[in-house]
Write an enzyme that holds these catalytic residues in place. Sequence first.
Site, PDB file in Angstrom:
ATOM      1  N   TYR A  16      15.487  -6.586  14.445  1.00  0.00           N
ATOM      2  CA  TYR A  16      15.297  -6.380  13.004  1.00  0.00           C
ATOM      3  C   TYR A  16      16.400  -7.109  12.220  1.00  0.00           C
ATOM      4  CZ  TYR A  16      14.355  -3.529   8.766  1.00  0.00           C
ATOM      5  OH  TYR A  16      14.044  -3.088   7.501  1.00  0.00           O
ATOM      6  N   SER A  27       0.824  -1.213   0.000  1.00  0.00           N
ATOM      7  CA  SER A  27       0.000   0.000   0.000  1.00  0.00           C
ATOM      8  C   SER A  27       0.853   1.257   0.000  1.00  0.00           C
ATOM      9  CB  SER A  27      -0.911   0.008   1.228  1.00  0.00           C
ATOM     10  OG  SER A  27      -0.159  -0.247   2.396  1.00  0.00           O
ATOM     11  N   ARG A  28       2.120   1.119   0.411  1.00  0.00           N
ATOM     12  CA  ARG A  28       2.982   2.297   0.549  1.00  0.00           C
ATOM     13  C   ARG A  28       4.424   1.910   0.237  1.00  0.00           C
ATOM     14  NH1 ARG A  28       3.661   3.407   5.887  1.00  0.00           N
ATOM     15  NH2 ARG A  28       2.503   1.634   6.711  1.00  0.00           N
ATOM     16  N   ASN A  64       7.502  -8.447   0.997  1.00  0.00           N
ATOM     17  CA  ASN A  64       8.014  -7.097   1.264  1.00  0.00           C
ATOM     18  C   ASN A  64       7.524  -6.532   2.605  1.00  0.00           C
ATOM     19  OD1 ASN A  64       8.905  -4.188   0.381  1.00  0.00           O
ATOM     20  ND2 ASN A  64       6.713  -4.034   0.851  1.00  0.00           N
ATOM     21  N   ASP A  73      -3.128  -9.464   7.630  1.00  0.00           N
ATOM     22  CA  ASP A  73      -1.896  -9.265   8.393  1.00  0.00           C
ATOM     23  C   ASP A  73      -1.022 -10.507   8.180  1.00  0.00           C
ATOM     24  OD1 ASP A  73       0.028  -9.179  10.443  1.00  0.00           O
ATOM     25  OD2 ASP A  73      -1.314  -8.047  11.752  1.00  0.00           O
ATOM     26  N   VAL A  74       0.181 -10.314   7.648  1.00  0.00           N
ATOM     27  CA  VAL A  74       1.030 -11.478   7.320  1.00  0.00           C
ATOM     28  C   VAL A  74       1.468 -12.244   8.564  1.00  0.00           C
ATOM     29  CG1 VAL A  74       1.870 -10.529   5.124  1.00  0.00           C
ATOM     30  CG2 VAL A  74       3.190 -10.134   7.233  1.00  0.00           C
ATOM     31  N   LYS A 124      15.875 -10.110   9.519  1.00  0.00           N
ATOM     32  CA  LYS A 124      16.304  -9.955   8.123  1.00  0.00           C
ATOM     33  C   LYS A 124      17.386 -10.985   7.764  1.00  0.00           C
ATOM     34  CE  LYS A 124      13.585  -6.527   6.905  1.00  0.00           C
ATOM     35  NZ  LYS A 124      12.405  -6.807   6.065  1.00  0.00           N
TER      36      LYS A 124
HETATM   37  P1  NAP Z   1       6.716   1.313   4.884  1.00  0.00           P
HETATM   38  O1  NAP Z   1       6.767   2.516   4.021  1.00  0.00           O
HETATM   39  O2  NAP Z   1       6.616   1.456   6.358  1.00  0.00           O
HETATM   40  O3  NAP Z   1       5.514   0.393   4.342  1.00  0.00           O
HETATM   41  C1  NAP Z   1       5.255  -0.824   4.996  1.00  0.00           C
HETATM   42  C2  NAP Z   1       4.239  -1.612   4.212  1.00  0.00           C
HETATM   43  O4  NAP Z   1       4.109  -2.901   4.838  1.00  0.00           O
HETATM   44  C3  NAP Z   1       2.859  -0.988   4.220  1.00  0.00           C
HETATM   45  O5  NAP Z   1       2.238  -1.290   2.990  1.00  0.00           O
HETATM   46  C4  NAP Z   1       2.143  -1.710   5.376  1.00  0.00           C
HETATM   47  O6  NAP Z   1       0.721  -1.772   5.219  1.00  0.00           O
HETATM   48  C5  NAP Z   1       2.752  -3.098   5.209  1.00  0.00           C
HETATM   49  N1  NAP Z   1       2.718  -3.896   6.429  1.00  0.00           N
HETATM   50  C6  NAP Z   1       3.313  -3.642   7.612  1.00  0.00           C
HETATM   51  N2  NAP Z   1       3.052  -4.624   8.479  1.00  0.00           N
HETATM   52  C7  NAP Z   1       2.262  -5.530   7.819  1.00  0.00           C
HETATM   53  C8  NAP Z   1       1.658  -6.751   8.166  1.00  0.00           C
HETATM   54  N3  NAP Z   1       1.794  -7.262   9.392  1.00  0.00           N
HETATM   55  N4  NAP Z   1       0.903  -7.409   7.230  1.00  0.00           N
HETATM   56  C9  NAP Z   1       0.762  -6.905   5.994  1.00  0.00           C
HETATM   57  N5  NAP Z   1       1.330  -5.752   5.592  1.00  0.00           N
HETATM   58  C10 NAP Z   1       2.066  -5.072   6.501  1.00  0.00           C
HETATM   59  O7  NAP Z   1       8.004   0.373   4.653  1.00  0.00           O
HETATM   60  P2  NAP Z   1       9.082   0.387   3.466  1.00  0.00           P
HETATM   61  O8  NAP Z   1      10.163   1.324   3.849  1.00  0.00           O
HETATM   62  O9  NAP Z   1       8.427   0.482   2.160  1.00  0.00           O
HETATM   63  O10 NAP Z   1       9.687  -1.086   3.672  1.00  0.00           O
HETATM   64  C11 NAP Z   1       9.371  -2.175   2.810  1.00  0.00           C
HETATM   65  C12 NAP Z   1      10.328  -3.321   3.109  1.00  0.00           C
HETATM   66  O11 NAP Z   1      11.679  -2.885   2.899  1.00  0.00           O
HETATM   67  C13 NAP Z   1      10.281  -3.809   4.556  1.00  0.00           C
HETATM   68  O12 NAP Z   1      10.434  -5.206   4.590  1.00  0.00           O
HETATM   69  C14 NAP Z   1      11.464  -3.120   5.208  1.00  0.00           C
HETATM   70  O13 NAP Z   1      11.928  -3.832   6.326  1.00  0.00           O
HETATM   71  C15 NAP Z   1      12.447  -3.135   4.059  1.00  0.00           C
HETATM   72  N6  NAP Z   1      13.500  -2.133   4.162  1.00  0.00           N
HETATM   73  C16 NAP Z   1      13.199  -0.803   4.116  1.00  0.00           C
HETATM   74  C17 NAP Z   1      14.233   0.115   4.208  1.00  0.00           C
HETATM   75  C18 NAP Z   1      13.999   1.593   4.133  1.00  0.00           C
HETATM   76  O14 NAP Z   1      14.962   2.371   4.313  1.00  0.00           O
HETATM   77  N7  NAP Z   1      12.816   2.086   3.856  1.00  0.00           N
HETATM   78  C19 NAP Z   1      15.542  -0.320   4.364  1.00  0.00           C
HETATM   79  C20 NAP Z   1      15.797  -1.679   4.420  1.00  0.00           C
HETATM   80  C21 NAP Z   1      14.764  -2.582   4.304  1.00  0.00           C
HETATM   81  P3  NAP Z   1      -0.273  -0.567   5.762  1.00  0.00           P
HETATM   82  O15 NAP Z   1      -0.055   0.604   4.828  1.00  0.00           O
HETATM   83  O16 NAP Z   1      -1.644  -1.141   5.633  1.00  0.00           O
HETATM   84  O17 NAP Z   1       0.161  -0.267   7.159  1.00  0.00           O
END
Ligand code: NAP
Length: 240
Positions: A152, A11-12, A87, A60-61, A156
């Site tokens: 975390y 979603s985001r 993701n 919710d996963v 990971k």
């Molecule tokens: P984000 O902007 O916080 O978005 C998180 C997404 O995951 C949202 O769509 C949220 O849904 C969904 N979500 C969270 N918990 C969930 C659950 N229990 N069941 C189903 N959906 C769930 O995160 P992001 O930065 O895009 O991160 C995406 C992935 O990349 C993650 O695995 C994160 O650990 C990894 N990552 C991110 C970064 C970074 O710098 N951003 C760096 C390293 C790794 P809702 O909108 O409905 O809440």
Amino acid sequence: MAEIALVTGASRGIGAEIAKTLARDGFDIWLNYRSNSQKANEVKQEIEKLGRKCTLLEFDVTDFEKTKQSLEPMLLNNEIPFAIINNAGFRRDNLLAWLTQEEWKSVINVNLDGFFNVVKQILPYMLNKKRGRIVSIASVSGHIGVAGQTGYSAAKAGIIGASKSLAAEVAKKNVLVNVVSPGFVETDMLEGLPIDAILKTIPLRRLGKPQDIAELVSFLCSQKANYITGQAIQVNGGIC
Ligand code: NAP
């Protein structure tokens, strides 16, 4: 008929960009999210503008039964995704000395149990079809030590280990399993972090964009990546 890709947490942020990039590259999308229906609907509309189908799946996963209930009707109807993109992720930072059991469990639940709960539903169908791709989003924190991220990092690094073992298990069935590990990417997840200090640690001196991650995921789901499995590839601006 277009191939289907399931993207969790789409979603985001990075997941939304992965879903749109895979749609651009020809996939119909099953778009999972936890609760933000408005954002999920906006992504769905963008995907439909690209001429592709998008099915919204709110679950919710961390919940094995809900995940099963959401996916099973389509799987039993012989709609089988070619690709799963794990993701959905969640960060709750704290030094281990202060980290609560609830914080530890919640981070492991979303990031690592989520991998199992989703893959477990779809894998038997992929094996039966003798084709499929599983790409999971880990993090630079799964490769190097980051203070405040023991939970975390454990989750990971767990995804990386599980993916390598799964890749070895299912290669003979032509199911390819890889990991993409982002560095610091401009999304809601970076809220509250000291960005100026972080930039000094990144050789390319900029944050990543969701598109930087999405392009590699799409490549790994394409026929150009037929000989890549069991790998964890970092997209992090040069952090090592
Ligand atoms: P984000 O902007 O916080 O978005 C998180 C997404 O995951 C949202 O769509 C949220 O849904 C969904 N979500 C969270 N918990 C969930 C659950 N229990 N069941 C189903 N959906 C769930 O995160 P992001 O930065 O895009 O991160 C995406 C992935 O990349 C993650 O695995 C994160 O650990 C990894 N990552 C991110 C970064 C970074 O710098 N951003 C760096 C390293 C790794 P809702 O909108 O409905 O809440």
